[in-house]
Design a protein around this motif. Structure first.
Motif, PDB file in Angstrom:
ATOM      1  N   ASP A  40       0.980  -1.071   0.141  1.00  0.00           N
ATOM      2  CA  ASP A  40      -0.011   0.157   0.053  1.00  0.00           C
ATOM      3  C   ASP A  40       0.924   1.391   0.007  1.00  0.00           C
ATOM      4  O   ASP A  40       1.517   1.309   0.946  1.00  0.00           O
ATOM      5  CB  ASP A  40      -0.888  -0.055   1.201  1.00  0.00           C
ATOM      6  N   THR A  42      -0.172   4.304  -0.526  1.00  0.00           N
ATOM      7  CA  THR A  42      -0.982   5.576  -0.401  1.00  0.00           C
ATOM      8  C   THR A  42      -0.529   6.204   1.011  1.00  0.00           C
ATOM      9  O   THR A  42      -0.239   5.728   2.053  1.00  0.00           O
ATOM     10  CB  THR A  42      -2.604   5.300   0.190  1.00  0.00           C
ATOM     11  N   LYS A  44      -0.087   8.283   4.281  1.00  0.00           N
ATOM     12  CA  LYS A  44      -0.859   8.365   5.439  1.00  0.00           C
ATOM     13  C   LYS A  44      -0.715   9.783   6.101  1.00  0.00           C
ATOM     14  O   LYS A  44       0.580  10.269   6.050  1.00  0.00           O
ATOM     15  CB  LYS A  44      -0.576   7.399   6.270  1.00  0.00           C
TER      16      LYS A  44
END
Length: 91
Positions: A40, A42, A44
């Motif tokens: 992942d 993405t 944060k």
């Protein structure tokens, strides 16, 4: 990369896929590849970073712009920003 190809009757796939009408009652070729798992990536953000980012001028200029409200499909963020500035400052 390994792949599997098979010709099957489309009626055997109707429980798995929503097929378009022109695929019904025909032989179709199914090609399968393994899904490559990716980490992942993405980013944060914590709440403080999100609030700071949301107050940036570029984001504030885009506030109120919604997809599918009559804007051309090929419009860029820069074009939208210019439109919003023109609207805001009556230029």
């Amino acid at each position: 990369m390994t792949q599997v190809r098979k010709i099957v009757d489309s009626s055997s796939l109707t429980d798995i896929f929503d097929l378009p009408p022109n695929f019904m009652n025909r032989k179709v070729e199914v090609i399968m590849f393994p899904v490559e798992e990716t980490a992942d990536i993405t980013p944060k953000y914590n709440m403080e970073q999100t609030i700071k980012w949301s107050k940036s001028p570029k984001v504030q200029d885009l506030v109120g712009v919604l997809e599918g409200v009559g804007l051309p499909a090929d419009i860029s963020m820069k074009d939208i920003r210019q439109m919003r500035l023109a609207e805001k400052y009556k230029i």
